[in-house]
Design a protein around this motif. Structure first.
Motif, PDB file in Angstrom:
ATOM      1  N   VAL A 190       0.979  -1.276  -0.118  1.00  0.00           N
ATOM      2  CA  VAL A 190      -0.061  -0.027  -0.002  1.00  0.00           C
ATOM      3  C   VAL A 190       0.737   1.154  -0.104  1.00  0.00           C
ATOM      4  O   VAL A 190       0.765   2.329  -0.808  1.00  0.00           O
ATOM      5  N   LEU A 191       1.890   1.093   0.719  1.00  0.00           N
ATOM      6  CA  LEU A 191       2.764   2.374   0.681  1.00  0.00           C
ATOM      7  C   LEU A 191       3.500   2.584  -0.304  1.00  0.00           C
ATOM      8  O   LEU A 191       3.586   3.443  -0.762  1.00  0.00           O
ATOM      9  N   ASP A 192       3.834   1.519  -1.094  1.00  0.00           N
ATOM     10  CA  ASP A 192       4.777   1.597  -2.218  1.00  0.00           C
ATOM     11  C   ASP A 192       3.765   2.274  -3.342  1.00  0.00           C
ATOM     12  O   ASP A 192       4.176   2.984  -4.129  1.00  0.00           O
ATOM     13  N   TYR A 193       2.678   1.421  -3.513  1.00  0.00           N
ATOM     14  CA  TYR A 193       1.942   2.078  -4.580  1.00  0.00           C
ATOM     15  C   TYR A 193       1.563   3.430  -4.470  1.00  0.00           C
ATOM     16  O   TYR A 193       1.118   4.455  -5.326  1.00  0.00           O
ATOM     17  N   ALA A 194       1.072   3.955  -3.012  1.00  0.00           N
ATOM     18  CA  ALA A 194       0.601   5.283  -2.786  1.00  0.00           C
ATOM     19  C   ALA A 194       1.828   6.185  -3.157  1.00  0.00           C
ATOM     20  O   ALA A 194       1.575   7.200  -3.875  1.00  0.00           O
ATOM     21  N   LEU A 195       2.970   5.847  -2.806  1.00  0.00           N
ATOM     22  CA  LEU A 195       4.019   6.919  -2.704  1.00  0.00           C
ATOM     23  C   LEU A 195       4.341   7.120  -4.525  1.00  0.00           C
ATOM     24  O   LEU A 195       4.675   7.975  -4.951  1.00  0.00           O
ATOM     25  N   HIS A 196       4.380   5.997  -5.143  1.00  0.00           N
ATOM     26  CA  HIS A 196       4.551   5.770  -6.688  1.00  0.00           C
ATOM     27  C   HIS A 196       3.674   6.744  -7.232  1.00  0.00           C
ATOM     28  O   HIS A 196       4.211   7.383  -8.101  1.00  0.00           O
ATOM     29  N   LEU A 197       2.258   6.469  -6.954  1.00  0.00           N
ATOM     30  CA  LEU A 197       1.293   7.237  -7.742  1.00  0.00           C
ATOM     31  C   LEU A 197       1.503   8.962  -7.118  1.00  0.00           C
ATOM     32  O   LEU A 197       1.274   9.770  -8.088  1.00  0.00           O
ATOM     33  N   LEU A 198       2.168   9.138  -6.268  1.00  0.00           N
ATOM     34  CA  LEU A 198       2.208  10.630  -5.635  1.00  0.00           C
ATOM     35  C   LEU A 198       3.400  11.051  -6.224  1.00  0.00           C
ATOM     36  O   LEU A 198       3.649  12.251  -6.007  1.00  0.00           O
ATOM     37  N   GLY A 199       4.344  10.236  -6.919  1.00  0.00           N
ATOM     38  CA  GLY A 199       5.553  11.014  -7.433  1.00  0.00           C
ATOM     39  C   GLY A 199       6.870  10.439  -6.583  1.00  0.00           C
ATOM     40  O   GLY A 199       7.624  11.537  -6.649  1.00  0.00           O
ATOM     41  N   GLU A 200       6.685   9.981  -5.804  1.00  0.00           N
ATOM     42  CA  GLU A 200       7.708   9.694  -4.839  1.00  0.00           C
ATOM     43  C   GLU A 200       8.205  10.962  -3.894  1.00  0.00           C
ATOM     44  O   GLU A 200       9.338  11.239  -3.947  1.00  0.00           O
ATOM     45  N   PRO A 201       7.213  11.609  -3.321  1.00  0.00           N
ATOM     46  CA  PRO A 201       7.377  12.790  -2.381  1.00  0.00           C
ATOM     47  C   PRO A 201       8.242  11.972  -1.227  1.00  0.00           C
ATOM     48  O   PRO A 201       8.107  11.176  -0.792  1.00  0.00           O
ATOM     49  N   LYS A 202       9.172  13.067  -0.578  1.00  0.00           N
ATOM     50  CA  LYS A 202       9.807  12.726   0.734  1.00  0.00           C
ATOM     51  C   LYS A 202       9.001  12.762   2.040  1.00  0.00           C
ATOM     52  O   LYS A 202       7.901  13.592   1.911  1.00  0.00           O
ATOM     53  N   VAL A 203       9.071  11.854   2.597  1.00  0.00           N
ATOM     54  CA  VAL A 203       8.359  11.617   3.948  1.00  0.00           C
ATOM     55  C   VAL A 203       8.757  12.538   4.930  1.00  0.00           C
ATOM     56  O   VAL A 203       9.961  12.325   5.172  1.00  0.00           O
ATOM     57  N   ILE A 204       8.091  13.345   5.700  1.00  0.00           N
ATOM     58  CA  ILE A 204       8.690  14.280   6.481  1.00  0.00           C
ATOM     59  C   ILE A 204       8.435  13.602   7.950  1.00  0.00           C
ATOM     60  O   ILE A 204       9.295  13.693   8.833  1.00  0.00           O
ATOM     61  N   SER A 205       7.459  13.079   8.356  1.00  0.00           N
ATOM     62  CA  SER A 205       6.926  12.553   9.486  1.00  0.00           C
ATOM     63  C   SER A 205       5.802  11.541   9.447  1.00  0.00           C
ATOM     64  O   SER A 205       5.055  11.547   8.562  1.00  0.00           O
ATOM     65  N   VAL A 206       5.701  10.641  10.574  1.00  0.00           N
ATOM     66  CA  VAL A 206       4.490   9.508  10.704  1.00  0.00           C
ATOM     67  C   VAL A 206       3.911   9.628  11.857  1.00  0.00           C
ATOM     68  O   VAL A 206       4.825  10.147  13.081  1.00  0.00           O
ATOM     69  N   SER A 207       2.667   9.399  12.116  1.00  0.00           N
ATOM     70  CA  SER A 207       2.197   9.307  13.243  1.00  0.00           C
ATOM     71  C   SER A 207       1.266   7.991  13.200  1.00  0.00           C
ATOM     72  O   SER A 207       0.120   8.092  12.476  1.00  0.00           O
ATOM     73  N   ALA A 208       1.514   7.095  13.943  1.00  0.00           N
ATOM     74  CA  ALA A 208       0.985   5.659  13.472  1.00  0.00           C
ATOM     75  C   ALA A 208       0.232   4.998  14.775  1.00  0.00           C
ATOM     76  O   ALA A 208       0.793   5.271  16.027  1.00  0.00           O
ATOM     77  N   SER A 209      -0.588   4.255  14.634  1.00  0.00           N
ATOM     78  CA  SER A 209      -1.135   3.247  15.677  1.00  0.00           C
ATOM     79  C   SER A 209      -1.082   1.818  15.187  1.00  0.00           C
ATOM     80  O   SER A 209      -1.499   1.753  14.146  1.00  0.00           O
ATOM     81  N   ALA A 210      -1.257   1.012  16.138  1.00  0.00           N
ATOM     82  CA  ALA A 210      -1.287  -0.643  15.835  1.00  0.00           C
ATOM     83  C   ALA A 210      -1.835  -1.229  16.891  1.00  0.00           C
ATOM     84  O   ALA A 210      -1.718  -0.887  18.145  1.00  0.00           O
ATOM     85  N   TYR A 211      -2.671  -1.978  16.385  1.00  0.00           N
ATOM     86  CA  TYR A 211      -3.496  -2.661  17.446  1.00  0.00           C
ATOM     87  C   TYR A 211      -3.481  -4.143  17.231  1.00  0.00           C
ATOM     88  O   TYR A 211      -3.299  -5.019  16.071  1.00  0.00           O
ATOM     89  N   SER A 212      -3.566  -5.138  18.382  1.00  0.00           N
ATOM     90  CA  SER A 212      -3.442  -6.575  18.323  1.00  0.00           C
ATOM     91  C   SER A 212      -4.826  -7.085  19.078  1.00  0.00           C
ATOM     92  O   SER A 212      -4.731  -7.447  20.239  1.00  0.00           O
TER      93      SER A 212
END
Length: 367
Positions: free
Chosen positions: A192-214
């Motif tokens: 998902v990350l790959d095709y999204a950044l590919h579609l957007l033209g490989e912009p630089k990532v500045i920061s991330v804020s994530a959550s993970a659940y189990s």
């Protein structure tokens, strides 16, 4: 491998490590390319190994990948095994002068991935990673629409791969972080990350804020009904759902969701939604035994009048396209091999590392 072994008139000799589903896709695809010979395969499943050797007329079979790499005359190796083996096999192959195609993700983490990229640069050989979903017909069509400027400047996008019951073998190496590197974020989220950044033209990532659940996997839910937590080889120690808010250069926002298991529609869903200054688009691919729904819709105006339409996808590429492009890169010559050093896959690995760090520490992480 000799650098001169590039001509289509000279067979390109390939070995495949791994006889599971992914390895079988590699063998089949290589067998479809003119001038390529799969001369060796390695796997621990002896019956399946013998079956594939017979089916594809592969002369050499090994139970150990180390023995396959010792085979004289090899030009390239496919690595289609559990993630914890990607780095050691890839680095050993590159050090022997072999080109490498590895399954995704590149490695368990960015540190291992960086070592693989360094080995490719040191060896002067191709290192590529299987990102087959960017080669889907609907993704390729949307890429052409965005690149042609039809949507203007994209400023917000959301991409997902969600499953209802899709944990790949509860209690296997997939659910052990020491073997897999993570759960759905590392497994399907990397696509998902790959095709999204590919579609957007490989912009630089500045920061991330994530959550993970189990929430479901740890209870034995969300996968094979025969799973018994008490007798599993590995405990469920990864997430079963993750979400990341990703800030990109230029003020663009990307939201990524990856889930093996959640109470939702039973159909697997892969999607991408993008809003631009002159238009938007929604790509949707859903599939289950009950329903099949896919499409690419474009939302735009012509002279202030609604001009939305459904776009026809281009021809699908998938694994065959990955193999074709890998072979073309190897045959392109030493002068361009440096363009294929695994850097794109390393970029994805470092972003996923940051997402896991953010989820663990419950804060935004800058890259």
């Amino acid at each position: 491998m000799s650098d001169s072994n590039l001509s289509k008139t000279v067979p390109l000799k390939v070995g495949v490590v791994g006889v599971g589903w992914a390895g079988q896709q590699h063998i089949k695809a290589f067998s479809n390319v003119a001038g390529v010979e799969v001369v060796a395969v390695a796997g621990m499943e002896s019956e399946l190994l013998a079956q594939l050797q017979t089916e594809y007329n592969i002369p050499h079979g090994f139970s150990r990948w180390e023995d396959l790499l010792e085979l004289e005359g090899l030009d390239a190796v496919s690595v289609a095994v559990p993630t914890f083996l990607h780095a050691p096999i890839t680095i050993a192959a590159l050090e022997r002068g072999l080109h490498v195609l590895s399954e995704k993700p590149l490695a368990r983490n960015g540190e291992e991935g960086a070592a693989m990229v360094a080995a490719a640069r040191q060896a002067g050989r191709v290192l590529d990673v299987v990102f087959n979903h960017r080669r889907r017909g609907d993704v390729k069509k949307l890429k052409s629409i965005i690149d042609d400027g039809e949507l203007g400047r994209p400023y917000y996008a959301k991409a997902s791969w969600l499953r209802r019951r899709g944990i790949p073998t509860l209690g296997s190496w997939f659910t052990n972080p020491e073997l897999s590197g993570g759960g759905p974020l590392a497994d399907i989220g990397v696509h998902v990350l790959d095709y999204a950044l590919h579609l957007l033209g490989e912009p630089k990532v500045i920061s991330v804020s994530a959550s993970a659940y189990s929430e479901l996997g740890a209870q034995g839910r969300g996968g094979d009904a025969t799973y018994i937590a008490a007798s599993a080889n590995n405990k469920f120690e990864v997430e079963d759902f993750a979400s990341a808010f990703i800030r990109l250069e230029g003020g663009v926002t990307l939201v990524v969701e990856a889930g093996w298991a959640s109470y939702r529609d039973p159909a697997d869903l892969m999607d991408f939604r993008v809003y631009g200054t002159d238009g938007g688009a929604e790509l949707r691919a859903a599939q289950s035994l009950q329903i099949s729904d896919s499409g690419l819709r474009v939302f735009t105006d012509k002279e202030d009048v609604n001009a939305d339409y459904v776009a026809e996808p281009l021809e699908d590429g998938n694994h065959q396209s990955v193999i074709d492009e890998f072979v073309a890169a190897v045959r392109s010559g030493a002068g361009v091999w440096g363009q294929y050093d695994g850097s794109v896959a390393l970029n994805r690995a470092l972003i996923i590392d940051a997402c896991y760090k953010s989820a663990l520490e419950q804060r935004e992480v800058r890259l």
